[in-house]
Design a protein around this motif. Sequence first.
Motif, PDB file in Angstrom:
ATOM      1  N   ASP A  36       0.617  -1.229  -0.098  1.00 17.39           N
ATOM      2  CA  ASP A  36       0.284  -0.118  -0.191  1.00 17.39           C
ATOM      3  C   ASP A  36       1.121   1.388  -0.062  1.00 17.39           C
ATOM      4  OD1 ASP A  36      -2.615  -1.467  -0.239  1.00 17.39           O
ATOM      5  OD2 ASP A  36      -2.639  -0.824   1.972  1.00 17.39           O
ATOM      6  N   TYR A  39       2.707   1.855  -3.438  1.00 14.66           N
ATOM      7  CA  TYR A  39       2.071   2.429  -4.286  1.00 14.66           C
ATOM      8  C   TYR A  39       1.506   3.782  -4.095  1.00 14.66           C
ATOM      9  CZ  TYR A  39      -3.212   3.595  -6.185  1.00 14.66           C
ATOM     10  OH  TYR A  39      -4.395   4.003  -5.856  1.00 14.66           O
ATOM     11  N   SER A  90      -8.970  -9.462  -3.076  1.00 17.94           N
ATOM     12  CA  SER A  90      -8.991  -8.003  -2.193  1.00 17.94           C
ATOM     13  C   SER A  90      -7.413  -8.328  -3.354  1.00 17.94           C
ATOM     14  CB  SER A  90      -8.881  -7.964  -1.560  1.00 17.94           C
ATOM     15  OG  SER A  90      -9.928  -7.520  -0.910  1.00 17.94           O
ATOM     16  N   ARG A  94      -5.307  -6.204  -6.685  1.00 14.52           N
ATOM     17  CA  ARG A  94      -5.059  -5.158  -6.486  1.00 14.52           C
ATOM     18  C   ARG A  94      -3.381  -5.738  -7.555  1.00 14.52           C
ATOM     19  NH1 ARG A  94      -5.134  -2.645  -0.723  1.00 14.52           N
ATOM     20  NH2 ARG A  94      -4.713  -5.270   0.249  1.00 14.52           N
ATOM     21  N   PHE A 122      -8.642   0.986  -6.818  1.00  9.34           N
ATOM     22  CA  PHE A 122      -8.174   0.665  -5.420  1.00  9.34           C
ATOM     23  C   PHE A 122      -8.753   1.031  -4.203  1.00  9.34           C
ATOM     24  CE2 PHE A 122      -4.724   0.636  -2.777  1.00  9.34           C
ATOM     25  CZ  PHE A 122      -3.360  -0.518  -3.135  1.00  9.34           C
ATOM     26  N   ASP A 126     -10.377  -1.875  -1.250  1.00 14.72           N
ATOM     27  CA  ASP A 126      -9.603  -1.562  -0.541  1.00 14.72           C
ATOM     28  C   ASP A 126     -11.103  -1.327   1.030  1.00 14.72           C
ATOM     29  OD1 ASP A 126      -7.090  -1.627   0.642  1.00 14.72           O
ATOM     30  OD2 ASP A 126      -7.107   1.023   0.664  1.00 14.72           O
TER      31      ASP A 126
END
Length: 423
Positions: A36, A39, A90, A94, A122, A126
């Motif tokens: 995360d 990203y 998920s 991603r 995204f 999430d």
Amino acid sequence: MATPLTAPPGRVTPPAYRDANVLRWLTAYTASLVGDSVYFVALGWSAQQAAGPAEVGLVMAAGALPRALLMLGGGVVADRFDPRRVVLGSDAVRCLLILGVAAAVALTAPALWILVVVALVFGAVDALFVPAVGALPPRITSPDQLARVTGMRSLSMRLSQIAGPPIGGLAMGLGGVAAAFTVAGLLFALSLPLLLTLRMRTAGAPAAERPAPGTARKDLIDGLRYIRRHRLIGPLVAAGAVCELGLTGTLGVGMVLLNAERGWGPAGYGWIVSGFGAGAATSAALLAIAGWLPRAGLMLAGSLLVGCAGAATIALVPSLWIAVVLAACIGLSAGVFGSVDSTLIQTAADPAFLGRVTSVVMLTMVGLAPLSYPLVGAAIGAWGAAPVFAGCGVFAGLGGVVVLASDAVRRAELPRRQPGHTT
């Protein structure tokens, strides 16, 4: 399908920090969190290359909207389906999304609208991931280990916040934005085999005895009604929401403006943030090691009130070093409150409702609490930092009043390790 995790008679159950099942989950969770962070670094840099500063803010904020709007629906999904499968799906989505962006960036400079779409997708994913991952701990460990797992999870979050941005910056320095996106995608990919090998505890009633799910809307309303009527979970969720609304803005935007008002400079702000982080990490480490705290309900209320008092007075201290020490105390108190609050909720919640309960808790943190940023900024601009910090600290302290007003919370205790279990 997940293998039920049941210990044979006479078998000694290891503590969470020596449980391979918990450690696999924690490694997968940490990889996702670091992914995360990498990203977001890559996304912000891509937006900066594609457009101006205003557009960077637009791209970075785009993911927050679907995450906030869909979070409650994500809780319904987590409760309807196996949370492990939701987390797996998920992370898989991603992974594919970010690796696809990496390929696109390597071939050509992406248009701004593509980055906005990526951020929106995204954020929507999430909204599924967060409630599902919050519903997993009670399914992978015993109730007496939930406090330890919560502490370990908090440490994982701190580690990702520290490690993620430098990893993203290093990847960009070596191979540009495409390399940073690739690293993020590979981190999501790393979590997949670890999640596939998780063994799940049987929780709640057998599938044949559970009521058939209704419509998504009915399931959501049932979840909200369950929270409102629960003698322990209702006050805990309310106290957490009040605390987040009162403190998030002051400890975020407010701390920046306080630092500017006092003239402590960027280094001073860094020291204050580091102090808060060190305090929070210390509380997480202590809980991970101890695994249990006495008089949990009263300790929760006390830590909340101490943290709120610190937040209310930090704008009045005369020097930077006192502010750093006070920030560490606030972080320590906030860490104890958050960990105990989360553990009590997970322990008390019916597994059939845990995803929806988690979604409501996280909505207050990532959806509603950030709304206080512009209000705190405008208030400090009009009246200065001291009265705003004091007012927000008093408001957040109302959460402590909610806790103390609930007999169920005052008497709440964390599950203790059963005889025959090693520590």
